[in-house]
Scaffold this active site. Structure first.
Site, PDB file in Angstrom:
ATOM      1  N   VAL A  11       0.831  -1.196   0.000  1.00 26.14           N
ATOM      2  CA  VAL A  11       0.000   0.000   0.000  1.00 26.14           C
ATOM      3  C   VAL A  11       0.872   1.256   0.000  1.00 26.14           C
ATOM      4  CG1 VAL A  11      -1.690   1.306   1.352  1.00 26.14           C
ATOM      5  CG2 VAL A  11      -1.941  -1.157   1.097  1.00 26.14           C
ATOM      6  N   GLU A 151      -7.802   2.048   1.903  1.00 27.74           N
ATOM      7  CA  GLU A 151      -7.232   1.646   0.616  1.00 27.74           C
ATOM      8  C   GLU A 151      -8.002   0.449   0.089  1.00 27.74           C
ATOM      9  OE1 GLU A 151      -4.657   3.051  -1.242  1.00 27.74           O
ATOM     10  OE2 GLU A 151      -5.849   1.672  -2.425  1.00 27.74           O
ATOM     11  N   LYS A 204     -14.321   0.333   4.959  1.00 21.77           N
ATOM     12  CA  LYS A 204     -13.273  -0.585   4.526  1.00 21.77           C
ATOM     13  C   LYS A 204     -13.602  -2.037   4.910  1.00 21.77           C
ATOM     14  CE  LYS A 204      -9.204  -2.229   3.551  1.00 21.77           C
ATOM     15  NZ  LYS A 204      -8.514  -2.251   2.298  1.00 21.77           N
ATOM     16  N   ASN A 208     -14.744  -5.221   2.324  1.00 24.28           N
ATOM     17  CA  ASN A 208     -13.956  -6.446   2.178  1.00 24.28           C
ATOM     18  C   ASN A 208     -14.714  -7.668   2.684  1.00 24.28           C
ATOM     19  OD1 ASN A 208     -11.875  -5.253   0.893  1.00 24.28           O
ATOM     20  ND2 ASN A 208     -10.409  -5.397   2.563  1.00 24.28           N
ATOM     21  N   GLY A 253     -14.104 -21.946  -6.000  1.00 28.31           N
ATOM     22  CA  GLY A 253     -12.775 -22.536  -6.126  1.00 28.31           C
ATOM     23  C   GLY A 253     -12.206 -22.887  -4.766  1.00 28.31           C
ATOM     24  N   CYS A 260      -5.407  -9.468   2.892  1.00 28.74           N
ATOM     25  CA  CYS A 260      -6.547  -8.658   3.338  1.00 28.74           C
ATOM     26  C   CYS A 260      -7.745  -9.466   3.818  1.00 28.74           C
ATOM     27  CB  CYS A 260      -7.003  -7.739   2.218  1.00 28.74           C
ATOM     28  SG  CYS A 260      -5.802  -6.471   1.862  1.00 28.74           S
ATOM     29  N   LYS A 263      -7.606 -11.739   7.062  1.00 27.47           N
ATOM     30  CA  LYS A 263      -7.301 -10.898   8.230  1.00 27.47           C
ATOM     31  C   LYS A 263      -8.449  -9.925   8.528  1.00 27.47           C
ATOM     32  CE  LYS A 263      -4.670  -7.262   7.648  1.00 27.47           C
ATOM     33  NZ  LYS A 263      -3.695  -6.215   7.526  1.00 27.47           N
ATOM     34  N   LYS A 320      -2.945 -15.452  -5.541  1.00 28.19           N
ATOM     35  CA  LYS A 320      -3.749 -15.217  -6.747  1.00 28.19           C
ATOM     36  C   LYS A 320      -2.762 -14.904  -7.872  1.00 28.19           C
ATOM     37  CE  LYS A 320      -4.529 -10.280  -6.519  1.00 28.19           C
ATOM     38  NZ  LYS A 320      -5.497  -9.203  -6.567  1.00 28.19           N
ATOM     39  N   ARG A 327       1.008 -14.782   1.136  1.00 26.98           N
ATOM     40  CA  ARG A 327       0.358 -14.697   2.438  1.00 26.98           C
ATOM     41  C   ARG A 327      -1.018 -15.365   2.376  1.00 26.98           C
ATOM     42  NH1 ARG A 327       1.309  -8.485   3.850  1.00 26.98           N
ATOM     43  NH2 ARG A 327       1.383  -8.368   1.579  1.00 26.98           N
TER      44      ARG A 327
END
Ligand code: UDX
Length: 440
Positions: A11, A151, A204, A208, A253, A260, A263, A320, A327
């Protein structure tokens, strides 16, 4: 504008480079001298498309520099972004140690009005915490404001996302501070929302958690598809045409990894509990996600009649595609489960192998997908890098000991693979998945 960015991770570095690109004077600060040296030499410590080029240009044009000295960077800046890591503690709550240290250093260095902007993903209420810490460490009274500016960038497209965000959220209790940050982002010409601090902090997490919920939702549907002979890819496609649902984040999948989602959802569960509310809905997102690697390995075990001494080839290791970040990568848990049952693991990933090798030196790392597949009893797609989409599957089938293909990301056409002679398993895919054509 003169800007300091504390923390040169994903970030921080991307934010710093993009603000420099917009014509600001940026100082990137990190406690790691090796990282600072690399940045000053124009070498990005992370792999992110487009980042090296922007970094080099802005270094050359002297709009960006890196340092380990946060106090000096603070003194020379009007706006200081906090972009340090907030890793989860054992209980799942974010560890705010780095945020606290940065806030204390900023407090001691204050030499006039500054705006301190929190970009790290932090629990609700952290803006107030940063304000208190700065006040405690100020040697002389100086005016300052704390702003929350969450972010939303994704790894692998971090530069593009930062240059072209869907929305910019600016949470400030003082309109003067909010307007200054609006000015900073104005050149991007993107929608901006000004809220209070607490709202920006919730936006945020709520965003997410909702995206993670979509992934776990479709994975739960995939399990049902498997039991009933339905196909999850077609189900998601049809659902997605409803504009209220949308196609994004409905790919069933192996579930989500990364720095992110796991967590953030965990931290959200804690926040909801802390405020005396029922976290069951959010806990289920994690429970469904945690079960994915185990279920996948179980399918391989069932097919091979056990895993001991069986050779399993893994394609893709990063959490990905287009990143070397591992992580919470699904690959790590899958490797652990396979090794635990005595399997022989071969793997290939375009960029993430050195990182995985540091954790699992005992597996074989290959030069490409073909080498990985040689003499394998099963080939498993873990991360859908583009280069795995158009492989020569005749060649792969002929080199394998047994042609078993386990598609953890539903990338391949089941019928085509079966025609090529593979046993094909996709997540939540019908044995005969019909004619997968959209008739318009
Ligand atoms: C995410 C958010 O998208 C971003 O807005 C936020 O700022 C940080 O977290 P990132 O972790 O970089 O970004 O990756 P993302 O592309 O969102 O993917 C997260 C994980 O979900 C990956 O492991 C991916 O494989 C998985 N995923 C994503 C699915 O399993 N299915 C999907 O449909 C989409």
């Amino acid at each position: 504008m003169k800007i300091a960015v504390a923390g040169a991770g994903y970030v921080g570095l991307v934010t710093g480079v993009v603000f420099a690109e917009l014509g600001n004077e940026v100082v990137c600060v990190d406690i790691d001298p090796a990282k600072v040296d690399a940045i000053n030499k124009g070498q990005s410590p992370i792999y992110e498309p487009g980042l090296d080029e922007l970094l080099q240009r802005n270094l050359e044009e002297e709009r960006l520099i890196a340092t380990t000295d946060l106090a000096q960077a603070t003194r020379g800046s009007e706006v200081i972004f906090i972009c340090v890591g907030t890793p989860p503690t054992e209980t799942g709550e974010p560890d705010l140690r780095h945020v606290d240290t940065v806030a204390a250093t900023i407090g001691r260095a204050l030499n006039g009005y500054k705006i301190i902007v929190n970009k790290s993903t932090v629990p609700i209420g952290t803006g107030d915490r940063v304000r208190r810490i700065i006040e405690q460490h100020c040697t002389e009274p100086h005016d300052f404001d704390v702003v929350s500016n969450p972010e939303f960038l994704r790894e692998g497209s971090a530069v593009a996302d930062t240059l072209n965000p869907d929305r910019i959220v600016i949470g400030a209790d003082n309109p003067r501070a909010a307007m200054k940050i609006v000015e900073l982002y104005a050149p991007l010409q993107r929608p901006m929302l000004i809220t209070n601090l607490a709202t920006a902090e919730i936006i945020k997490y709520a965003s997410n958690t909702f995206l993670a919920l979509k992934i776990s939702f479709i994975n739960a549907i995939a399990d049902l598809c498997e039991r009933t002979g339905a196909d999850v890819v077609q189900t998601a496609k049809a659902m997605g045409y409803d504009p209220r649902i949308g196609h994004a984040f409905l790919q069933a999948g192996l579930g989500f990894g990364g720095s992110c989602f796991p967590k953030d959802v965990q931290a959200f569960v804690h926040t909801v509990q802390r405020y005396g509310l029922d976290p069951t809905l959010f806990e289920q997102i994690l429970a469904i996600n945690d079960a994915r690697p185990k279920q996948f390995v179980a399918r391989i075990r069932e097919r091979l009649g056990g895993l001991s001494e069986r050779t399993i080839a893994l394609l893709g290791l990063s959490f990905k595609p287009n990143t070397d970040d591992i992580r919470e990568a699904r690959s790590l848990e899958i490797i652990r489960l396979l090794l635990q049952e005595g399997a022989i693991v071969r793997a290939y990933d375009p960029v993430a192998m050195p990182r995985v090798q540091a954790i699992y030196p005992q597996i074989t790392y290959c030069r490409n997908a073909y080498e990985a597949a040689e003499n394998a009893d099963a080939l498993a797609l873990i991360t859908e890098w583009n280069e795995f989409r158009q492989l020569n599957f005749e060649r792969i089938r002929n080199s394998m000991r047994q042609p078993n293909l386990f598609d953890g990301r539903n990338v391949y056409d089941p019928q085509r693979m079966r025609k090529l002679g593979f046993y094909y398993y996709g997540i939540g895919r019908a044995v005969d998945n019909g004619d997968d054509k959209t008739v318009l």
